[in-house]
Scaffold this motif. Structure first.
Motif, PDB file in Angstrom:
ATOM      1  N   VAL A   1      11.397   1.519  -2.556  1.00  0.00           N
ATOM      2  CA  VAL A   1      10.498   2.161  -1.598  1.00  0.00           C
ATOM      3  C   VAL A   1       9.475   1.179  -1.031  1.00  0.00           C
ATOM      4  O   VAL A   1       8.786   0.481  -1.775  1.00  0.00           O
ATOM      5  N   ASP A   2       9.373   1.160   0.288  1.00  0.00           N
ATOM      6  CA  ASP A   2       8.271   0.470   0.963  1.00  0.00           C
ATOM      7  C   ASP A   2       7.085   1.430   0.969  1.00  0.00           C
ATOM      8  O   ASP A   2       7.180   2.529   1.524  1.00  0.00           O
ATOM      9  N   PRO A   3       5.937   1.048   0.370  1.00  0.00           N
ATOM     10  CA  PRO A   3       4.798   1.972   0.294  1.00  0.00           C
ATOM     11  C   PRO A   3       4.008   2.079   1.574  1.00  0.00           C
ATOM     12  O   PRO A   3       3.107   2.913   1.684  1.00  0.00           O
ATOM     13  N   ASP A   4       4.301   1.239   2.568  1.00  0.00           N
ATOM     14  CA  ASP A   4       3.480   1.169   3.772  1.00  0.00           C
ATOM     15  C   ASP A   4       4.126   1.897   4.935  1.00  0.00           C
ATOM     16  O   ASP A   4       5.180   1.481   5.423  1.00  0.00           O
TER      17      ASP A   4
ATOM     18  N   SER B   1       2.459   2.914  10.565  1.00  0.00           N
ATOM     19  CA  SER B   1       1.111   2.869  11.138  1.00  0.00           C
ATOM     20  C   SER B   1       0.053   2.712  10.056  1.00  0.00           C
ATOM     21  O   SER B   1      -1.101   3.066  10.251  1.00  0.00           O
ATOM     22  N   GLY B   2       0.439   2.204   8.896  1.00  0.00           N
ATOM     23  CA  GLY B   2      -0.484   2.105   7.774  1.00  0.00           C
ATOM     24  C   GLY B   2      -1.639   1.165   8.041  1.00  0.00           C
ATOM     25  O   GLY B   2      -1.536   0.211   8.806  1.00  0.00           O
ATOM     26  N   ASP B   3      -2.740   1.405   7.386  1.00  0.00           N
ATOM     27  CA  ASP B   3      -3.921   0.568   7.507  1.00  0.00           C
ATOM     28  C   ASP B   3      -3.743  -0.650   6.607  1.00  0.00           C
ATOM     29  O   ASP B   3      -3.599  -0.502   5.397  1.00  0.00           O
ATOM     30  N   PRO B   4      -3.757  -1.865   7.157  1.00  0.00           N
ATOM     31  CA  PRO B   4      -3.578  -3.052   6.326  1.00  0.00           C
ATOM     32  C   PRO B   4      -4.622  -3.172   5.225  1.00  0.00           C
ATOM     33  O   PRO B   4      -4.393  -3.825   4.219  1.00  0.00           O
ATOM     34  N   GLY B   5      -5.790  -2.545   5.420  1.00  0.00           N
ATOM     35  CA  GLY B   5      -6.838  -2.636   4.417  1.00  0.00           C
ATOM     36  C   GLY B   5      -6.675  -1.660   3.271  1.00  0.00           C
ATOM     37  O   GLY B   5      -7.413  -1.722   2.292  1.00  0.00           O
TER      38      GLY B   5
ATOM     39  N   ARG C   1      -2.018   3.467  -1.220  1.00  0.00           N
ATOM     40  CA  ARG C   1      -0.800   2.925  -0.621  1.00  0.00           C
ATOM     41  C   ARG C   1       0.451   3.482  -1.300  1.00  0.00           C
ATOM     42  O   ARG C   1       1.543   3.351  -0.762  1.00  0.00           O
ATOM     43  N   LEU C   2       0.291   4.077  -2.466  1.00  0.00           N
ATOM     44  CA  LEU C   2       1.449   4.529  -3.234  1.00  0.00           C
ATOM     45  C   LEU C   2       1.738   6.014  -3.061  1.00  0.00           C
ATOM     46  O   LEU C   2       2.573   6.560  -3.774  1.00  0.00           O
ATOM     47  N   ALA C   3       1.080   6.674  -2.117  1.00  0.00           N
ATOM     48  CA  ALA C   3       1.243   8.127  -1.977  1.00  0.00           C
ATOM     49  C   ALA C   3       2.704   8.511  -1.782  1.00  0.00           C
ATOM     50  O   ALA C   3       3.218   9.417  -2.461  1.00  0.00           O
ATOM     51  N   ALA C   4       3.404   7.835  -0.871  1.00  0.00           N
ATOM     52  CA  ALA C   4       4.813   8.165  -0.628  1.00  0.00           C
ATOM     53  C   ALA C   4       5.669   7.863  -1.846  1.00  0.00           C
ATOM     54  O   ALA C   4       6.594   8.612  -2.179  1.00  0.00           O
ATOM     55  N   VAL C   5       5.358   6.766  -2.534  1.00  0.00           N
ATOM     56  CA  VAL C   5       6.116   6.393  -3.731  1.00  0.00           C
ATOM     57  C   VAL C   5       5.975   7.466  -4.801  1.00  0.00           C
ATOM     58  O   VAL C   5       6.962   7.897  -5.415  1.00  0.00           O
ATOM     59  N   LEU C   6       4.754   7.921  -5.019  1.00  0.00           N
ATOM     60  CA  LEU C   6       4.505   8.914  -6.061  1.00  0.00           C
ATOM     61  C   LEU C   6       5.125  10.259  -5.702  1.00  0.00           C
ATOM     62  O   LEU C   6       5.642  10.966  -6.579  1.00  0.00           O
ATOM     63  N   ASP C   7       5.102  10.620  -4.422  1.00  0.00           N
ATOM     64  CA  ASP C   7       5.756  11.864  -3.991  1.00  0.00           C
ATOM     65  C   ASP C   7       7.260  11.797  -4.253  1.00  0.00           C
ATOM     66  O   ASP C   7       7.872  12.772  -4.699  1.00  0.00           O
TER      67      ASP C   7
ATOM     68  N   LEU D   1      11.348   0.581  -7.616  1.00  0.00           N
ATOM     69  CA  LEU D   1      10.906  -0.742  -7.189  1.00  0.00           C
ATOM     70  C   LEU D   1      10.135  -0.582  -5.885  1.00  0.00           C
ATOM     71  O   LEU D   1      10.668  -0.082  -4.892  1.00  0.00           O
ATOM     72  N   VAL D   2       8.873  -0.987  -5.899  1.00  0.00           N
ATOM     73  CA  VAL D   2       8.062  -0.996  -4.686  1.00  0.00           C
ATOM     74  C   VAL D   2       8.358  -2.285  -3.936  1.00  0.00           C
ATOM     75  O   VAL D   2       8.234  -3.386  -4.491  1.00  0.00           O
ATOM     76  N   LEU D   3       8.777  -2.149  -2.695  1.00  0.00           N
ATOM     77  CA  LEU D   3       9.142  -3.279  -1.849  1.00  0.00           C
ATOM     78  C   LEU D   3       8.072  -3.403  -0.777  1.00  0.00           C
ATOM     79  O   LEU D   3       8.095  -2.694   0.233  1.00  0.00           O
ATOM     80  N   ALA D   4       7.104  -4.280  -0.995  1.00  0.00           N
ATOM     81  CA  ALA D   4       5.884  -4.278  -0.188  1.00  0.00           C
ATOM     82  C   ALA D   4       5.876  -5.340   0.897  1.00  0.00           C
ATOM     83  O   ALA D   4       6.227  -6.495   0.668  1.00  0.00           O
ATOM     84  N   GLN D   5       5.461  -4.910   2.086  1.00  0.00           N
ATOM     85  CA  GLN D   5       5.240  -5.849   3.186  1.00  0.00           C
ATOM     86  C   GLN D   5       3.953  -6.629   2.961  1.00  0.00           C
ATOM     87  O   GLN D   5       3.872  -7.816   3.260  1.00  0.00           O
ATOM     88  N   ARG D   6       2.947  -5.940   2.406  1.00  0.00           N
ATOM     89  CA  ARG D   6       1.637  -6.547   2.171  1.00  0.00           C
ATOM     90  C   ARG D   6       1.320  -6.433   0.682  1.00  0.00           C
ATOM     91  O   ARG D   6       0.967  -5.366   0.188  1.00  0.00           O
ATOM     92  N   MET D   7       1.447  -7.509  -0.031  1.00  0.00           N
ATOM     93  CA  MET D   7       1.188  -7.525  -1.473  1.00  0.00           C
ATOM     94  C   MET D   7      -0.287  -7.806  -1.744  1.00  0.00           C
ATOM     95  O   MET D   7      -0.971  -8.452  -0.954  1.00  0.00           O
ATOM     96  N   SER D   8      -0.760  -7.308  -2.882  1.00  0.00           N
ATOM     97  CA  SER D   8      -2.124  -7.599  -3.318  1.00  0.00           C
ATOM     98  C   SER D   8      -2.228  -7.313  -4.800  1.00  0.00           C
ATOM     99  O   SER D   8      -1.428  -6.558  -5.364  1.00  0.00           O
ATOM    100  N   GLY D   9      -3.215  -7.931  -5.442  1.00  0.00           N
ATOM    101  CA  GLY D   9      -3.453  -7.654  -6.850  1.00  0.00           C
ATOM    102  C   GLY D   9      -3.732  -6.188  -7.106  1.00  0.00           C
ATOM    103  O   GLY D   9      -3.162  -5.598  -8.035  1.00  0.00           O
ATOM    104  N   PRO D  10      -4.605  -5.541  -6.295  1.00  0.00           N
ATOM    105  CA  PRO D  10      -4.861  -4.112  -6.512  1.00  0.00           C
ATOM    106  C   PRO D  10      -3.610  -3.250  -6.393  1.00  0.00           C
ATOM    107  O   PRO D  10      -3.462  -2.263  -7.109  1.00  0.00           O
ATOM    108  N   LEU D  11      -2.681  -3.614  -5.491  1.00  0.00           N
ATOM    109  CA  LEU D  11      -1.455  -2.832  -5.373  1.00  0.00           C
ATOM    110  C   LEU D  11      -0.603  -2.968  -6.633  1.00  0.00           C
ATOM    111  O   LEU D  11      -0.101  -1.972  -7.169  1.00  0.00           O
TER     112      LEU D  11
END
Length: 236
Positions: free
Chosen positions: A56-59, A62-66, A72-78, A89-99
């Motif tokens: 799943v791509d979590p973004d 039209s997602g907010d990059p910030g 960011r995980l709302a769709a994944v959790l649903d 497996l989360v397949l992220a366009q924008r990775m971050s430590g908080p994600l």
């Protein structure tokens, strides 16, 4: 012959879905039962195909990059709720430590950047499908730092809740019910100046500067209830 793991891909980009499909099916152990571009279609596909693995791509497009963390995980959790127990497996366009930290807290099995390359992505899908975990090593130090911040915040909040005195709690609750300093003093049989002293100590212990911030922090800690339907007074 090894059992095939049945995979659902949710990604808004058709090219990404096609590349992941081709690479996964080339392994001989993965088969794509559905590839969709939006959450409603993914939810329907879960019911129809009951996949073994979710990619799943979590973004949203039209997602907010910030946006970070669990937002960011709302769709994944649903999707996980619709297919309980399926490794994800989360397949992220924008990775971050908080994600990555949010994925770990949500007990998601893997999180990898699209920029890692198709070989790494397929290896990650195989890993989570086989009961393992797959996280981008580049974010390990960020996650450790985030865990440290989370632990420190939890310790601070626990300390605040445990060190408030009964009188400070009484003042806090009276003010949260819409009372003034003078009314709180009258209710407790103490002087307004003494109440103000309690308020000062409350602010220091809760780490806030205003009454509104104090109410919000206290509510988050479960010390007061701001959502009572019979409360006719606004916090002042």
């Amino acid at each position: 012959m090894a059992a095939l793991h049945r995979v659902l891909i949710l990604d808004p980009q058709p090219i990404v879905r096609g590349v992941v499909r081709t690479a996964c099916e080339a392994t001989g152990t993965l088969t794509i039962v559905a590839e969709v571009g939006d959450l409603p279609s993914a939810l329907a596909a879960c019911v129809r195909h009951w996949p073994d693995v979710l990619v799943v791509d979590p973004d949203p497009p039209s997602g907010d990059p910030g946006t970070v963390g669990t937002r960011r995980l709302a769709a994944v959790l649903d999707l996980r709720a619709a297919r309980p127990g399926a490794p994800t497996l989360v397949l992220a366009q924008r990775m971050s430590g908080p994600l990555v930290f949010a994925c770990l807290r949500a007990k998601i099995e893997g999180c990898i950047a699209k920029s890692a390359g198709i070989r790494a992505i397929v290896d990650a899908v195989v890993a989570v499908a086989s009961g393992g975990r797959a996280f981008s090593p580049d974010y390990e130090q960020e996650v450790i730092a985030e865990l440290g911040r989370f632990a420190r915040a939890a310790r601070t909040e626990r300390w605040a809740a445990e060190t408030l005195t009964d009188r400070e709690l009484a003042v806090l609750r009276l003010l949260a019910e819409g009372g003034t300093i003078r009314k709180a003093a009258s209710a407790l049989g103490i002087s307004p100046r003494t109440v103000e002293g309690h308020v000062t100590r409350l602010y220091r212990k809760l780490g806030v500067r205003t009454r509104v911030e104090a109410f919000a922090r206290a509510a988050a800690l479960g010390l007061i209830d701001l959502a009572r339907p019979d409360d006719e007074h606004g916090a002042r």
